[in-house]
Each structure stands twice: as structure tokens, then as C-alpha cells.
Design a protein around this motif. Structure first.
Motif, PDB file in Angstrom:
ATOM      1  N   GLY A   1     100.616  -1.788 -14.503  1.00 29.76           N
ATOM      2  CA  GLY A   1     101.871  -1.067 -14.321  1.00 29.76           C
ATOM      3  C   GLY A   1     102.701  -1.657 -13.194  1.00 29.76           C
ATOM      4  N   LEU A   2     102.022  -2.027 -12.096  1.00 30.65           N
ATOM      5  CA  LEU A   2     102.718  -2.619 -10.955  1.00 30.65           C
ATOM      6  C   LEU A   2     103.354  -3.951 -11.328  1.00 30.65           C
ATOM      7  CD1 LEU A   2     103.254  -2.545  -7.827  1.00 30.65           C
ATOM      8  CD2 LEU A   2     101.177  -3.904  -7.611  1.00 30.65           C
ATOM      9  N   PHE A   3     102.615  -4.813 -12.037  1.00 28.74           N
ATOM     10  CA  PHE A   3     103.170  -6.119 -12.403  1.00 28.74           C
ATOM     11  C   PHE A   3     104.237  -5.987 -13.492  1.00 28.74           C
ATOM     12  CE2 PHE A   3      99.337  -8.077 -10.383  1.00 28.74           C
ATOM     13  CZ  PHE A   3     100.040  -8.893  -9.509  1.00 28.74           C
ATOM     14  N   ALA A   4     104.095  -5.002 -14.372  1.00 25.54           N
ATOM     15  CA  ALA A   4     105.176  -4.751 -15.334  1.00 25.54           C
ATOM     16  C   ALA A   4     106.455  -4.381 -14.590  1.00 25.54           C
ATOM     17  CB  ALA A   4     104.773  -3.645 -16.301  1.00 25.54           C
ATOM     18  N   ALA A   5     106.322  -3.492 -13.584  1.00 32.39           N
ATOM     19  CA  ALA A   5     107.476  -3.094 -12.781  1.00 32.39           C
ATOM     20  C   ALA A   5     108.034  -4.273 -11.997  1.00 32.39           C
ATOM     21  CB  ALA A   5     107.074  -1.971 -11.831  1.00 32.39           C
ATOM     22  N   ALA A   6     107.130  -5.068 -11.403  1.00 37.03           N
ATOM     23  CA  ALA A   6     107.579  -6.199 -10.581  1.00 37.03           C
ATOM     24  C   ALA A   6     108.387  -7.196 -11.394  1.00 37.03           C
ATOM     25  CB  ALA A   6     106.371  -6.876  -9.938  1.00 37.03           C
ATOM     26  N   HIS A   7     107.962  -7.466 -12.633  1.00 36.11           N
ATOM     27  CA  HIS A   7     108.691  -8.423 -13.460  1.00 36.11           C
ATOM     28  C   HIS A   7     109.951  -7.799 -14.063  1.00 36.11           C
ATOM     29  CE1 HIS A   7     104.804 -10.493 -13.161  1.00 36.11           C
ATOM     30  NE2 HIS A   7     105.437 -11.589 -13.502  1.00 36.11           N
ATOM     31  N   TYR A   8     109.866  -6.547 -14.454  1.00 37.53           N
ATOM     32  CA  TYR A   8     111.018  -5.903 -15.101  1.00 37.53           C
ATOM     33  C   TYR A   8     112.161  -5.705 -14.110  1.00 37.53           C
ATOM     34  CZ  TYR A   8     113.728  -2.243 -17.462  1.00 37.53           C
ATOM     35  OH  TYR A   8     114.739  -1.514 -18.024  1.00 37.53           O
ATOM     36  N   TRP A   9     111.841  -5.212 -12.916  1.00 35.34           N
ATOM     37  CA  TRP A   9     112.899  -4.943 -11.937  1.00 35.34           C
ATOM     38  C   TRP A   9     113.097  -6.086 -10.951  1.00 35.34           C
ATOM     39  CZ3 TRP A   9     110.078  -0.048 -12.809  1.00 35.34           C
ATOM     40  CH2 TRP A   9     110.836   0.875 -13.545  1.00 35.34           C
ATOM     41  N   PHE A  10     112.433  -7.222 -11.155  1.00 38.86           N
ATOM     42  CA  PHE A  10     112.606  -8.368 -10.268  1.00 38.86           C
ATOM     43  C   PHE A  10     114.069  -8.804 -10.176  1.00 38.86           C
ATOM     44  CE2 PHE A  10     112.596 -12.947  -9.349  1.00 38.86           C
ATOM     45  CZ  PHE A  10     111.825 -12.983  -8.196  1.00 38.86           C
ATOM     46  N   PRO A  11     114.787  -8.931 -11.302  1.00 37.31           N
ATOM     47  CA  PRO A  11     116.208  -9.298 -11.179  1.00 37.31           C
ATOM     48  C   PRO A  11     117.024  -8.256 -10.412  1.00 37.31           C
ATOM     49  CG  PRO A  11     115.419  -9.616 -13.426  1.00 37.31           C
ATOM     50  CD  PRO A  11     114.357  -8.847 -12.702  1.00 37.31           C
ATOM     51  N   LYS A  12     116.681  -6.989 -10.553  1.00 36.46           N
ATOM     52  CA  LYS A  12     117.408  -5.943  -9.827  1.00 36.46           C
ATOM     53  C   LYS A  12     117.153  -6.040  -8.328  1.00 36.46           C
ATOM     54  CE  LYS A  12     119.702  -3.347 -10.929  1.00 36.46           C
ATOM     55  NZ  LYS A  12     121.204  -3.352 -10.847  1.00 36.46           N
ATOM     56  N   ILE A  13     115.928  -6.306  -7.934  1.00 34.62           N
ATOM     57  CA  ILE A  13     115.562  -6.330  -6.515  1.00 34.62           C
ATOM     58  C   ILE A  13     116.051  -7.602  -5.836  1.00 34.62           C
ATOM     59  CG2 ILE A  13     113.610  -6.392  -4.907  1.00 34.62           C
ATOM     60  CD1 ILE A  13     112.070  -4.648  -6.920  1.00 34.62           C
ATOM     61  N   THR A  14     115.923  -8.751  -6.515  1.00 29.93           N
ATOM     62  CA  THR A  14     116.217 -10.038  -5.876  1.00 29.93           C
ATOM     63  C   THR A  14     117.506 -10.692  -6.351  1.00 29.93           C
ATOM     64  OG1 THR A  14     115.014 -11.331  -7.544  1.00 29.93           O
ATOM     65  CG2 THR A  14     113.734 -10.435  -5.691  1.00 29.93           C
ATOM     66  N   GLY A  15     118.003 -10.305  -7.517  1.00 33.13           N
ATOM     67  CA  GLY A  15     119.166 -10.979  -8.077  1.00 33.13           C
ATOM     68  C   GLY A  15     118.839 -12.329  -8.686  1.00 33.13           C
ATOM     69  N   ARG A  16     117.534 -12.580  -8.930  1.00 34.27           N
ATOM     70  CA  ARG A  16     117.103 -13.874  -9.460  1.00 34.27           C
ATOM     71  C   ARG A  16     116.197 -13.676 -10.675  1.00 34.27           C
ATOM     72  NH1 ARG A  16     118.296 -18.132  -6.047  1.00 34.27           N
ATOM     73  NH2 ARG A  16     118.998 -17.522  -3.958  1.00 34.27           N
ATOM     74  N   LEU A  17     115.973 -14.774 -11.418  1.00 34.19           N
ATOM     75  CA  LEU A  17     115.090 -14.775 -12.578  1.00 34.19           C
ATOM     76  C   LEU A  17     113.838 -15.583 -12.268  1.00 34.19           C
ATOM     77  CD1 LEU A  17     117.721 -15.444 -15.386  1.00 34.19           C
ATOM     78  CD2 LEU A  17     116.686 -13.244 -14.796  1.00 34.19           C
ATOM     79  N   TYR A  18     112.748 -15.240 -12.915  1.00 38.84           N
ATOM     80  CA  TYR A  18     111.481 -15.961 -12.737  1.00 38.84           C
ATOM     81  C   TYR A  18     111.205 -16.797 -13.982  1.00 38.84           C
ATOM     82  CZ  TYR A  18     110.058 -11.979 -15.574  1.00 38.84           C
ATOM     83  OH  TYR A  18     109.991 -11.035 -16.563  1.00 38.84           O
ATOM     84  N   PRO A  19     110.348 -17.840 -13.879  1.00 42.50           N
ATOM     85  CA  PRO A  19     109.986 -18.638 -15.066  1.00 42.50           C
ATOM     86  C   PRO A  19     109.068 -17.853 -15.992  1.00 42.50           C
ATOM     87  CG  PRO A  19     108.803 -19.424 -13.133  1.00 42.50           C
ATOM     88  CD  PRO A  19     109.783 -18.392 -12.644  1.00 42.50           C
ATOM     89  N   GLU A  20     109.520 -17.629 -17.196  1.00 46.87           N
ATOM     90  CA  GLU A  20     108.818 -16.751 -18.131  1.00 46.87           C
ATOM     91  C   GLU A  20     107.432 -17.278 -18.494  1.00 46.87           C
ATOM     92  OE1 GLU A  20     108.511 -13.212 -20.138  1.00 46.87           O
ATOM     93  OE2 GLU A  20     110.259 -13.863 -18.992  1.00 46.87           O
ATOM     94  N   ARG A  21     107.287 -18.582 -18.662  1.00 52.54           N
ATOM     95  CA  ARG A  21     105.995 -19.136 -19.084  1.00 52.54           C
ATOM     96  C   ARG A  21     104.929 -18.916 -18.008  1.00 52.54           C
ATOM     97  NH1 ARG A  21     107.357 -24.899 -22.177  1.00 52.54           N
ATOM     98  NH2 ARG A  21     108.546 -23.970 -23.899  1.00 52.54           N
ATOM     99  N   TRP A  22     105.302 -19.144 -16.749  1.00 52.92           N
ATOM    100  CA  TRP A  22     104.340 -18.916 -15.673  1.00 52.92           C
ATOM    101  C   TRP A  22     103.996 -17.439 -15.562  1.00 52.92           C
ATOM    102  CZ3 TRP A  22     101.377 -22.190 -13.058  1.00 52.92           C
ATOM    103  CH2 TRP A  22     101.705 -23.551 -13.070  1.00 52.92           C
ATOM    104  N   ALA A  23     104.980 -16.571 -15.775  1.00 53.82           N
ATOM    105  CA  ALA A  23     104.720 -15.133 -15.721  1.00 53.82           C
ATOM    106  C   ALA A  23     103.746 -14.716 -16.826  1.00 53.82           C
ATOM    107  CB  ALA A  23     106.025 -14.356 -15.844  1.00 53.82           C
ATOM    108  N   LEU A  24     103.928 -15.259 -18.035  1.00 51.82           N
ATOM    109  CA  LEU A  24     103.026 -14.940 -19.138  1.00 51.82           C
ATOM    110  C   LEU A  24     101.631 -15.508 -18.896  1.00 51.82           C
ATOM    111  CD1 LEU A  24     105.426 -15.472 -22.166  1.00 51.82           C
ATOM    112  CD2 LEU A  24     104.494 -13.295 -21.347  1.00 51.82           C
ATOM    113  N   LEU A  25     101.564 -16.685 -18.255  1.00 51.57           N
ATOM    114  CA  LEU A  25     100.250 -17.252 -17.917  1.00 51.57           C
ATOM    115  C   LEU A  25      99.507 -16.334 -16.953  1.00 51.57           C
ATOM    116  CD1 LEU A  25      98.183 -19.578 -17.952  1.00 51.57           C
ATOM    117  CD2 LEU A  25      99.486 -20.622 -16.076  1.00 51.57           C
ATOM    118  N   GLY A  26     100.189 -15.814 -15.955  1.00 50.98           N
ATOM    119  CA  GLY A  26      99.564 -14.869 -15.025  1.00 50.98           C
ATOM    120  C   GLY A  26      99.079 -13.622 -15.731  1.00 50.98           C
ATOM    121  N   ALA A  27      99.899 -13.092 -16.653  1.00 54.01           N
ATOM    122  CA  ALA A  27      99.498 -11.888 -17.392  1.00 54.01           C
ATOM    123  C   ALA A  27      98.261 -12.156 -18.246  1.00 54.01           C
ATOM    124  CB  ALA A  27     100.652 -11.412 -18.275  1.00 54.01           C
ATOM    125  N   ALA A  28      98.218 -13.313 -18.907  1.00 56.16           N
ATOM    126  CA  ALA A  28      97.064 -13.645 -19.752  1.00 56.16           C
ATOM    127  C   ALA A  28      95.795 -13.771 -18.915  1.00 56.16           C
ATOM    128  CB  ALA A  28      97.333 -14.943 -20.503  1.00 56.16           C
TER     129      ALA A  28
END
Length: 529
Positions: free
Chosen positions: A391-418
Motif C-alpha cells: 500500500g505504501l509503495f502504491a501510494a508512493a508511485h501514484y502520488w509521486f508526481p503530485k509530491i515532487t512534480g516529476r516522473l519516475y522510470p516505469e520499467r525500474w518501478a515495475l522491476l522493484g514491484a516484481a
């Protein structure tokens, strides 16, 4: 436009801020550090269990290690992470408010948390305590380990939790923008509201209980010592009256996160808004009536055990309502597969798998076999650690653009989730098997026949730890160097996305327009590209 991140950009302005968004970010940084510390203790525990006897620490060191792991993960990470971190940042934005009801009290809650964490760590540096995170009496009154500073630190942490709960309840009741009625609030707000009720009503009981342990350990009064006329079962009743509702302080905010991510990524209104909202309150209410299932083997009558078992299984009913509603929301939705949704899928798997074992444990005849075994460890980690972390990492990725104004690399994010999902399965499924085969939890040594499962579990913990580091590293690098994000990259209708990303210090330049509700996806054209 000036954002909350840079207005003004000085250390003093951050440390003395009254801005709920900055306080939320500081809570997120502090609780992430606690997660890493608790995770380090967990890795050391698993390394110790690579062999049936001594590997890297002594028996006494092992007792202190798993005690500090539990204390740090429960009270410094899982309880405050989502409510105090994302709750602080998002709650006013989600109800159209400029800030929480009591901004100074909000800052005080953060510094009280820091003080409690420091006091607890002083106890760790003094040698730590060896009682387990439950501080069971009468042993906690007679052990020579550093019980007093650790118990005092948790007592102080409880004050922070109460302050946050009061602030959130008053904010939700009094500061909603015109048009945001109770059933037009984002569902994450319902999760925070139910959590805050538990924090305010149950946490004082924890303070009282640990205060008695502190006095008993210091003055040897024998409050819970039967040899001196005390009652150790009284301690268990008091402790679990708080600590079982505290389980829902950890999981209810994560459920609120899942509700938001599911609706945004399916671009669809929830299957039943009211079912999710009422089930949050139902879990909070029933959670106060289930503490007795921790005492099935402590001499309860059959009537008491049966009543607590039935009440415990009622929690599964409310939880099942949420799961069915989430899955029904995803059905035939315009699915946007992304890292937040990947963590939703992980949450559902861990929560359903762990929840079924919880229903079984609510049956006294089965619990007698599994009580105080590794089965309990696996169940708790699947539900609470797995649920809170995903739940925490779902929130961190979902609201990351709201908190920082930036985007993260999706492939690396999915690798971490896997890696996190795979690591959880490899780590804790063997522990279910260990517990069912009779391996007690918290034991330093074990029979050689259990070594293979312990080794597999330890290897899984390395995969899990690696996944956490990949996820945190991905977000950390993106926060500094990621590409700029549009204001609403998910196409969400929730109110917090109706401000720039990151938000300005005052949140909203004008009164929030609530004509379109947070889930009125039938009134818009379709999902974003």
C-alpha cells in the motif's frame, strides 16, 4: 508558480513549517529510515537462521535483535507511515482545505514522533530489550535489558499518534470545501478517518499499559507478577486491547490507497462507494472487539473463545466487501497498467492469501496448533507487513508526481514491484510450512530438519530487500533528476489532482469546484494517453 517545495527553501523553514505538505514529506522521510533500519534487523535475523545453531549472534543478541525489529517496524514505520506521511500531505488537498485544523499541533506531532524515535534508539544503543515487541509481563519487569528507555520511547510515540488522529478527525469534520459531503469525499479520506478513530480511542490504553511496565520494571512493584499478587493475563488483555486495533491502524490507510489507485487506473467509478466507506468504519468498530483471539491458549472459557472467534471472522466479512468491490471496479475498466496498479495486484494477493490464514486462526481448535509458531509470523507478515508495504509503495508511485512534480522510470518501478512480490512469497511461504510442522517462533536454535526451509526463507529475504532498495532508489533518483510531470498524469478526478503538481503553499488559488465528483468518470471522455 511557486510550489510548497521552494517557498522558502531553507532548512529552518522546513523544520519549523506549519505546511501540512512539508510535514507529510518529513514524516515520509523519517518512516522510510525506520523501515530500512527494521529491515536491516530482519536481514540479520534471517542470516542467523541459515544454520540450526550459532551463526552470527549469541542467543541473547538474537532475542534483542528480533525485539528491536518488531518495535521499529510496528511503531516507527507501519503505524505512522501512511497516516502521518500521506495522510498529512493529502488530506487537506482531498477535501479542498488550505491546511489541517491545527497546523501547530501537526508540527508538534512530528517532533514528538522524532523524540519518541530517539528515546527508543537510545534504548537500542544501551543494549536493547529482549522481551519481544509485546513486552510480555512478568518477564518484562525482571529482565536486565534496557526495557525502560524503549518503553518510554513507545509511550512518546503514542502521543504523536493521538495528536495526529485528533487533528485529522477535526479537519474532516470542519474544513471540507462546500459541496464535499460525507459521500463525496475521496475514499482515502474514509480510510484515514477510520484510522484516526482507532488512534484516539485505543492509543491511550497502550500508554497506560507501557507506563505500568515502566513503573514495574523500575520499582519492582509486581503489578503483573503472580508471585506478588499481580496478574500477567491483565497485561495481555490491556496490551491486545490496543494492539489488535493497531493492526487496522496499519492496514486501513493502505486500503484507502488501494481504493484510489484502482479507480484512477481503471478510470471508473467504484463498484460501490458506500460499501468501501462503511466497511472501513466496520473494520474499525469490530477491531475493538477481537483482542481475545490472542489469548486462546491463555485459559479463556469456551464461550469467550467462541465469541472472540466469531467477532474476528466478522473482520473478514468487511475485508471481503472491499476486495469484491475493488475487483468489480477493475472489471471492464479502461485499465492503465503501471507501477501503482502492480502494487495493487500484489496487495490483493498478499491480503487474500494472508487473510484466509487469519480466518483459520480465528478458529480456536486450529489456533491451538499454530499458536506461537512460525505460522503466526508468516500470517502477520503477509497481512500487515505485506499489506502496509505494498500500500505504501502504491501510494508512493501514484502520488509521486503530485509530491515532487516529476516522473519516475516505469520499467525500474515495475522491476522493484516484481522483486518485492517474489521476495515476499519466497520468504514467508516456507514459514507457513515451518509453523505447520511445529517450528516455534522466536527460537534461537532449531532442529536440523528445518534448515532447508530456513535457508529458502533467508534467500527470499535477500530478494525482498533488494526489491525495496530498487523501489526506493528509483524514486530517490527520480525525485532529483526525473522529467517534469504534467499536473495530472493519471487523468484522475480526485480533488488533490486539481492543483498544480507539486502544489502551491496555499493548495488552492480559489474555492474548489466540486461540480464533478472524485469518481464521476462517466462524465469525462476517457483515460489519458
Amino acid at each position: 508558480m511557486t510550489s510548497y517545495l521552494s517557498d522558502p527553501l531553507t532548512i529552518r523553514s522546513w523544520l519549523a513549517t506549519h505546511d501540512h505538505k512539508r510535514i507529510g514529506v518529513m514524516f515520509l522521510i523519517a518512516t522510510t529510515c525506520a523501515m530500512l533500519l527494521g529491515g536491516l534487523f530482519a536481514e540479520l535475523i534471517r542470516i542467523e537462521h541459515l544454520t540450526p545453531s550459532h551463526t552470527i549472534v549469541s542467543a541473547e543478541g538474537y532475542n534483542r535483535l528480533f525485539t528491536l525489529h518488531g518495535i521499529v517496524m510496528v511503531w516507527l514505520f507501519m503505524i505512522p507511515a501512511i497516516p502521518s506521511g500521506f495522510g498529512n500531505f493529502l488530506l487537506p488537498l482531498m477535501i479542498g482545505a488550505r491546511d489541517v485544523a491545527f497546523p501547530r499541533l501537526n508540527l508538534l506531532s512530528f517532533w514528538v514522533y522524532v523524540a519518541g524515535a530517539l528515546i527508543t534508539l537510545v534504548g537500542m544503543l544501551a543494549g536493547g530489550t529482549d522481551t519481544g515487541w509485546t513486552f510480555y509481563a512478568p518477564y518484562s519487569a525482571v529482565t536486565t535489558s534496557a526495557v525502560s528507555p524503549v518503553a518510554a520511547g513507545i509511550f512518546v510515540l503514542g502521543i504523536s499518534s493521538i495528536l495526529s488522529g485528533i487533528n485529522f478527525i477535526v479537519t474532516i469534520h470542519t474544513l471540507r470545501a462546500p459541496g464535499i459531503t460525507w459521500f463525496r469525499m475521496p475514499l482515502f479520506v474514509w480510510g484515514i478517518y477510520a484510522t484516526s478513530i482507532i488512534q484516539v480511542l485505543a492509543t491511550p490504553v497502550l500508554g497506560l499499559t507501557l507506563g505500568l511496565v515502566l513503573v514495574d520494571h523500575s520499582l519492582q512493584l509486581g503489578i503483573f507478577d503472580p508471585a506478588r499478587g499481580g496478574d500477567p493475563l491483565l497485561y495481555q488483555h490491556l496490551f491486545w486491547f490496543y494492539s489488535h486495533p493497531a493492526v487496522y491502524i496499519m492496514i486501513l490507510p493502505a486500503m484507502g490507497v488501494i481504493s484510489e489507485v484502482v479507480c484512477a487506473c481503471a478510470h471508473k467509478n467504484p463498484l460501490s462507494y458506500r460499501a468501501i466507506a462503511y466497511s472501513s468504519l466496520g473494520i474499525a468498530f469490530v477491531g475493538f472487539l477481537t483482542w481475545g483471539h490472542h489469548l486462546f491458549v491463555a485459559g479463556e472459557s469456551s464461550l469467550d473463545a467462541g465469541a472472540f472467534g466469531i467477532l474476528s471472522e466478522m473482520v473478514a466479512v468487511f475485508s471481503a466487501i472491499k476486495v469484491v468491490t475493488w475487483v468489480g471496479t477493475l472489471y471492464r475498466g479502461s485499465i492503465l497498467f503501471c507501477a501503482p496498479l502492480a502494487y495493487v495486484y500484489l496487495f490483493l494477493f498478499l491480503f487474500i492469501f494472508g487473510g484466509m490464514t487469519g480466518v483459520a486462526q480465528a478458529t480456536m481448535s486450529l489456533d491451538v496448533h499454530w499458536h506461537d509458531s512460525y505460522f503466526i509470523v508468516a500470517h502477520f507478515h503477509f497481512i500487515m507487513v505485506g499489506g502496509t508495504m505494498t500500500g505504501l509503495f502504491a501510494a508512493a508511485h501514484y502520488w509521486f508526481p503530485k509530491i515532487t512534480g516529476r516522473l519516475y522510470p516505469e520499467r525500474w518501478a515495475l522491476l522493484g514491484a516484481a522483486a518485492i512480490g517474489l521476495g515476499f512469497v519466497i520468504t514467508f511461504v516456507p514459514q507457513f510450512l515451518l509453523g505447520n510442522a511445529g517450528m516455534p517462533r522466536r527460537y534461537y536454535a532449531y532442529p536440523p530438519r528445518f534448515q532447508t526451509l530456513h535457508v529458502v526463507s533467508t534467500v527470499g529475504s535477500w530478494v525482498l530487500g533488494g526489491g525495496v532498495l530498487v523501489a526506493l532508489g528509483t524514486l530517490g533518483v527520480a525525485a532529483l533528476r526525473g522529467p517534469r510531470s504534467p499536473s495530472n498524469p493519471w487523468g484522475s478526478l480526485s480533488y488533490e489532482w486539481r492543483t498544480p503538481s507539486p502544489p502551491p503553499p496555499e493548495n488552492f488559488a480559489s474555492t474548489l469546484d466540486t461540480t464533478v465528483g472524485p469518481y464521476d468518470y462517466h462524465r469525462v471522455d476517457g483515460p489519458p494517453a
